[in-house]
Each structure stands twice: as structure tokens, then as C-alpha cells.
Design an enzyme around this catalytic site. Sequence first.
Site, PDB file in Angstrom:
ATOM      1  N   ASP A 120      58.978  -5.996  39.490  1.00 45.25           N
ATOM      2  CA  ASP A 120      58.033  -7.320  39.041  1.00 45.25           C
ATOM      3  C   ASP A 120      57.350  -8.238  40.339  1.00 45.25           C
ATOM      4  OD1 ASP A 120      60.333  -8.282  41.227  1.00 45.25           O
ATOM      5  OD2 ASP A 120      60.835  -9.453  40.345  1.00 45.25           O
ATOM      6  N   GLU A 121      56.748  -6.731  41.217  1.00 48.08           N
ATOM      7  CA  GLU A 121      55.911  -7.749  42.300  1.00 48.08           C
ATOM      8  C   GLU A 121      54.963  -6.850  42.560  1.00 48.08           C
ATOM      9  OE1 GLU A 121      58.206 -10.085  45.763  1.00 48.08           O
ATOM     10  OE2 GLU A 121      57.183  -8.459  46.949  1.00 48.08           O
TER      11      GLU A 121
END
Length: 403
Positions: A120-121
Site C-alpha cells: 500500500d505504499e
Amino acid sequence: MDAFYASVELLRYPELRGRPVVIGGGRRHQPEAVTDPVSGEVTRKFATLRGYAGRGVITTATYEARKFGLHSALGLMKAAALAPDAILLPVDFDAYRRYSRLFKQAVARIAPRIEDRGIDEIYLDLTDVQPPGADLPLPLAAGDATEGWGEGATEPESEIDAWWRARDVARALKDAVREATGLTCSIAVAPNKLLAKIASELDKPDGLTILRPDDVATRIWPLPPRRINGIGPKASAKLTALGVHTIGALAHADVAWLAEEFGRNYGAWLSRVAHGVDDREVVTESEPVSISRETTFERDLSARRDRAELSEIFTDLCESLARDLARKGYVGRTIGIKLRFDNFKTVTRDQTIAAATQDAQAIRRAAGECLKRVPLDRRIRLLGVRVGSLSPQRQAEDQPAGV
DNA sequence: TCTGGGGTCCTAGGACCC
DNA sequence: TCTGGGGTCCTAGGACCC
């Protein structure tokens, strides 16, 4: 991405919007679909945390759940005590991986230089990125006028213009991510990865932060050192004990003193990052170092009394690991195990074998040897198997054609 | 009321080699 | 006779991150 796993679940169950929701735990709390026999309307029954008994932690909490003090890594039993009516959903990694690919693809169409930092990054190098729709040629970067000022050479882009351009790019990225996934993200544009990471947490969810070099003293220095990526619970606690409560105080601390307290390397690093200094590149490609599988048992197991069960779990881990290696195309030479006992003490053993492998039985054999080197006089809570010293699997010449 | 699963990187000692 | 200076590889543990 903002509360990534939880946000993906809310796409699936929009009726949960606005309610405290946490993701985590085992598999025995799938929402139940109830179909009304007359209208045919489907409603779902969700599990709450009330009465939750078992192991497991929160992986992600929605912002509503965070108001109750629920946060990732919190034990579910504790969470149940804090917010018994919060909804509990099981993790669905396949779904999160799908959305991860979608958002990264959407970003890549605008800013292709991407460093993956997990599901998610990401970090992006925006140096040469134009906002979509801006069809002007990218001006030469400031200070890069060596190509000459002849015909066709544009005037160097000013510092100010570069930051405005980056803001437009960031807005376009947020729009693209929302369009591709329906999800929000928080972006910071900063002079380096260190500052971008810290700044991305300043405005969340759905945030957009621009942090210029001059902003470090006013916006970064008041923050606690823990906000720095690389200062974890231990270093943070030690800094607090030493009376260093802010990044600014860390920046003003004597480097020699920091080196005495934290070691030469880490001490010097602390001083640099406190000043916002970071010259790491955005790394767009990398090879894995190790691949592993581990599992925490539902109850602590005894090496003697639960031998059969342990053995089966051990074999399953080796087979899953072998499949992971095959799917990702790696073989490895260092086989290791990890054990966690009922007192949470963790030990590892590893062994380097002559020829790299991805074979479940070979892994199981070497891991079994490792296991023999650990005294098993306590109950076991977790068992893991790891393969390191990886190399890409070479195409086997003896494979049938077409493989 | 205990604390997931999958990773990376660093440190440090010992073996071993030249 | 009492002890070099590098280098690499292996192993174990721990901090930290998503």
C-alpha cells in the site's frame, strides 16, 4: 493508501461506511449473507468484536475505529474490550493485492519511476514528471543548463515552478488512483524520501502535502523522533529517556554524544535525518533476499505431545514455501527455521546447503536438521520456515519442451 | 487480555583463506 | 615462538518496516 485493507473492504460492503471496522483475526467471522425470502433482498450479518476469544491482532482499522483507540497490531482481545461493537472482518490478501496492482498501474501511467514499499505504499521520483495535459516540453532542470542556451533551449525551471508542477502532478495522481480503485491516498511532495514519508502522514486521509526544504525547521522539527522511518520503539524510548523529545532537539544534539549512545553509524544517521538529509535514490528494481512462511498456532503446542500436529504443519509450511519459490522463480541455498515459544522468546537456526533448491522435500530435510539444534523444552507458539541466499531459477535444460 | 505474517538491514563472532 | 592484516562466508539475534 489510506487504511488500505479496511478501505478495500468498504468498497465491497458499502453499508459499513461510517462504522468502526477492523480487519484481522482468523477465518471464522466471514459476513453471513441473509436473503429475504419475500423480497429477495440480501442483507449481511457481520461479526463484531464482542466476545472475541482467540489469537490475532488488528491489521487495519478504519478511521472511525481509530477513534476508539483501535489500531493495527493491537490484540483483538484488547480491541474487543475497547470497542465491543466494532465490526470485525477477516483479511483477504488476494483482494488487497488486486487493488494494489490497480493503484500502482494507475500511478505508473503518470509517474513511471516507482519504488515499491509494500502492498500500500510507494515512493515516486517526480523530477521529470509533467502533469497530464501539460503538453509543454519539460524545461531543463534548474542548474542543468550545461547543454547550452542555444536555440530551442528553454529557460531553466525555477524552484517555485517546480513545486507548483509537483503539486499538479500529485493532484493528478490522487485523481487517477481514485478513478482506478475508488480509494483515497495521501501524498507528500518533498526534496527526498525521508521527508516525503514523514510529510505524507501530516495530512491523512486523502491528504496532499508540499514540503519544501525551508519547511523542515517549522514543520518537521516539532515532531517526535518516532515519526522518522527507521526510529522504532526502542530508539524512540531511548531518546525519550535521554531527554530528546523532538526531531529538532535531535538535530541540535551533539553528534559525538549520539554516537556514544547509539553507536557510530546509527548516531551519525540520527543526526543526518534530523536535519532532513537523505540522498537515497528511488529504487525502481530489486531482487528478493529471502522468502518465508510462518504460522502462529491457535494454541501453544508441545514438541512431545503434539508431535504429529507439529510435523504436519511443518510439512505444510515447507510445501507452501516451495510453491512460493516456484511461482516467483527463485531457488535458495540457506534454509532456516524460526520458533517462538510460549514466553514469546524467538529463536532462529539456519543452514546453508551445497546446491540451491526450491524443492519442498529438500527444504523440509534441511529445516529438520535446523530444528534438531533447538532445545524444545517449552511449548511452541509459532513455527516458520525461510529460504535465503536466493538466485533466480535458471531455465532447466532437462525440462520438457514448452515449459 | 498478550503480542500476525512477510520482509530488509545491521551487528558481531568465528571459521577459513591468502 | 606467542600471535598480522586483510577478505569472505556463515550463523544468530534484533531493530525496524508495511
